[in-house]
Design a protein around this motif. Structure first.
Motif, PDB file in Angstrom:
ATOM      1  N   ASN A 123       0.826  -1.213   0.000  1.00 26.16           N
ATOM      2  CA  ASN A 123       0.000   0.000   0.000  1.00 26.16           C
ATOM      3  C   ASN A 123       0.858   1.259   0.000  1.00 26.16           C
ATOM      4  N   ASP A 124       1.908   1.259   0.815  1.00 26.73           N
ATOM      5  CA  ASP A 124       2.796   2.427   0.860  1.00 26.73           C
ATOM      6  C   ASP A 124       3.459   2.671  -0.494  1.00 26.73           C
ATOM      7  N   LEU A 125       3.917   1.607  -1.144  1.00 23.13           N
ATOM      8  CA  LEU A 125       4.561   1.753  -2.450  1.00 23.13           C
ATOM      9  C   LEU A 125       3.551   2.177  -3.515  1.00 23.13           C
ATOM     10  N   GLN A 126       2.354   1.621  -3.485  1.00 27.48           N
ATOM     11  CA  GLN A 126       1.314   2.028  -4.442  1.00 27.48           C
ATOM     12  C   GLN A 126       0.964   3.502  -4.277  1.00 27.48           C
ATOM     13  N   ASN A 127       0.893   3.957  -3.033  1.00 28.34           N
ATOM     14  CA  ASN A 127       0.593   5.367  -2.778  1.00 28.34           C
ATOM     15  C   ASN A 127       1.728   6.276  -3.226  1.00 28.34           C
ATOM     16  N   ALA A 128       2.964   5.824  -3.051  1.00 28.86           N
ATOM     17  CA  ALA A 128       4.131   6.632  -3.452  1.00 28.86           C
ATOM     18  C   ALA A 128       4.302   6.662  -4.967  1.00 28.86           C
ATOM     19  N   TYR A 129       3.912   5.580  -5.647  1.00 30.85           N
ATOM     20  CA  TYR A 129       4.114   5.453  -7.100  1.00 30.85           C
ATOM     21  C   TYR A 129       2.815   4.967  -7.753  1.00 30.85           C
ATOM     22  N   PRO A 130       1.769   5.795  -7.757  1.00 34.14           N
ATOM     23  CA  PRO A 130       0.468   5.355  -8.279  1.00 34.14           C
ATOM     24  C   PRO A 130       0.479   5.042  -9.774  1.00 34.14           C
ATOM     25  N   GLN A 131       1.483   5.515 -10.491  1.00 36.47           N
ATOM     26  CA  GLN A 131       1.573   5.265 -11.926  1.00 36.47           C
ATOM     27  C   GLN A 131       2.123   3.871 -12.236  1.00 36.47           C
ATOM     28  N   LEU A 132       2.625   3.171 -11.226  1.00 32.23           N
ATOM     29  CA  LEU A 132       3.218   1.854 -11.443  1.00 32.23           C
ATOM     30  C   LEU A 132       2.226   0.745 -11.112  1.00 32.23           C
ATOM     31  N   ASN A 133       2.473  -0.428 -11.682  1.00 32.98           N
ATOM     32  CA  ASN A 133       1.555  -1.558 -11.614  1.00 32.98           C
ATOM     33  C   ASN A 133       1.986  -2.563 -10.539  1.00 32.98           C
ATOM     34  N   PHE A 134       1.736  -2.217  -9.274  1.00 36.66           N
ATOM     35  CA  PHE A 134       2.046  -3.130  -8.173  1.00 36.66           C
ATOM     36  C   PHE A 134       0.937  -4.161  -8.030  1.00 36.66           C
ATOM     37  N   LYS A 135       1.326  -5.405  -7.853  1.00 33.46           N
ATOM     38  CA  LYS A 135       0.389  -6.514  -7.653  1.00 33.46           C
ATOM     39  C   LYS A 135       0.478  -6.999  -6.207  1.00 33.46           C
ATOM     40  N   LYS A 136      -0.293  -8.013  -5.897  1.00 37.17           N
ATOM     41  CA  LYS A 136      -0.315  -8.582  -4.550  1.00 37.17           C
ATOM     42  C   LYS A 136       1.092  -9.036  -4.136  1.00 37.17           C
ATOM     43  N   GLY A 137       1.471  -8.682  -2.913  1.00 40.15           N
ATOM     44  CA  GLY A 137       2.774  -9.065  -2.389  1.00 40.15           C
ATOM     45  C   GLY A 137       2.689 -10.329  -1.557  1.00 40.15           C
ATOM     46  N   ILE A 138       3.847 -10.774  -1.083  1.00 34.98           N
ATOM     47  CA  ILE A 138       3.906 -11.989  -0.271  1.00 34.98           C
ATOM     48  C   ILE A 138       5.051 -11.852   0.733  1.00 34.98           C
ATOM     49  N   ARG A 139       4.877 -12.470   1.898  1.00 37.28           N
ATOM     50  CA  ARG A 139       5.938 -12.516   2.908  1.00 37.28           C
ATOM     51  C   ARG A 139       6.498 -13.923   2.939  1.00 37.28           C
ATOM     52  N   PHE A 140       7.813 -14.018   2.865  1.00 37.59           N
ATOM     53  CA  PHE A 140       8.478 -15.317   2.957  1.00 37.59           C
ATOM     54  C   PHE A 140       9.211 -15.419   4.282  1.00 37.59           C
ATOM     55  N   VAL A 141       9.119 -16.582   4.895  1.00 37.25           N
ATOM     56  CA  VAL A 141       9.848 -16.830   6.139  1.00 37.25           C
ATOM     57  C   VAL A 141      10.777 -18.041   5.994  1.00 37.25           C
ATOM     58  N   GLY A 142      11.064 -18.438   4.781  1.00 41.41           N
ATOM     59  CA  GLY A 142      11.972 -19.555   4.540  1.00 41.41           C
ATOM     60  C   GLY A 142      11.524 -20.421   3.384  1.00 41.41           C
ATOM     61  N   ASP A 143      10.271 -20.836   3.405  1.00 39.84           N
ATOM     62  CA  ASP A 143       9.721 -21.698   2.358  1.00 39.84           C
ATOM     63  C   ASP A 143       9.336 -20.848   1.149  1.00 39.84           C
ATOM     64  N   VAL A 144       9.967 -21.111   0.010  1.00 41.01           N
ATOM     65  CA  VAL A 144       9.669 -20.338  -1.205  1.00 41.01           C
ATOM     66  C   VAL A 144       8.964 -21.198  -2.254  1.00 41.01           C
ATOM     67  N   SER A 145       8.347 -22.290  -1.816  1.00 40.40           N
ATOM     68  CA  SER A 145       7.715 -23.207  -2.759  1.00 40.40           C
ATOM     69  C   SER A 145       6.570 -22.564  -3.543  1.00 40.40           C
ATOM     70  N   LYS A 146       5.973 -21.506  -3.017  1.00 40.44           N
ATOM     71  CA  LYS A 146       4.868 -20.833  -3.705  1.00 40.44           C
ATOM     72  C   LYS A 146       5.340 -19.654  -4.555  1.00 40.44           C
ATOM     73  N   ALA A 147       6.626 -19.406  -4.609  1.00 42.36           N
ATOM     74  CA  ALA A 147       7.154 -18.224  -5.297  1.00 42.36           C
ATOM     75  C   ALA A 147       6.831 -18.224  -6.795  1.00 42.36           C
ATOM     76  N   LYS A 148       7.082 -19.324  -7.478  1.00 41.48           N
ATOM     77  CA  LYS A 148       6.871 -19.374  -8.924  1.00 41.48           C
ATOM     78  C   LYS A 148       5.407 -19.128  -9.270  1.00 41.48           C
TER      79      LYS A 148
END
Length: 154
Positions: A123-148
């Motif tokens: 949300n902070d990045l979208q507000n700072a750069y409204p012209q850019l196409n930010f999508k849903k983010g994710i938090r990783f704590v070690g397991d990156v199996s869902k990254a792709k």
């Protein structure tokens, strides 16, 4: 297949490990966002009101200089990774975003954090750069199996 860049900032090595794992396991390109002056442990002491990171995060206009930038024109998707500082992205992420042309790119961000989620950061990045196409983010704590799946499908 989309061309994907994983750009990351890591102060302690945690985000670096996650970014490298995602890039290597999926064949993505990798770029480290490096500060001109590396952060020391004292710089990262969020309990110290005079630490470098605290001073930077209290000044939303401050842009820590980075060593290098890059041409991102060949990438359709740029994934930006960082540790959460003060419930948001470190200001060095703003330095990177402002140093490259992300117009028309799909931008996804991931964070590393022991407890803080990614939604406030996005949300902070979208507000700072409204012209850019930010999508849903994710938090990783070690397991990156869902990254792709997250990078390529969401």
């Amino acid at each position: 297949m989309n061309s994907v860049l994983i750009a990351y900032f890591s102060a302690s090595g945690v985000t670096k490990n996650i970014a490298e794992k995602i890039a290597h396991e999926n064949g993505y390109d990798l770029f480290e966002i490096e500060p001109v002056e590396p952060y020391t442990q004292a710089d990262l002491n969020y309990m110290d009101k005079n630490s470098r990171s605290t001073i930077e995060m209290n000044d939303k206009l401050f842009r820590p200089p980075i060593k290098n930038t890059m041409d991102v024109s060949e990438y359709e998707t740029v994934v930006i990774g960082f540790p959460v500082w003060w419930y948001t992205a470190p200001t060095i992420i703003n330095t990177f975003i402002e140093s490259v042309d992300l117009t028309g790119k799909t931008i996804k961000v991931f964070c590393t954090s022991g407890g803080t989620g990614i939604d406030g950061c996005v949300n902070d990045l979208q507000n700072a750069y409204p012209q850019l196409n930010f999508k849903k983010g994710i938090r990783f704590v070690g397991d990156v199996s869902k990254a792709k799946e997250w990078i390529e499908n969401e």
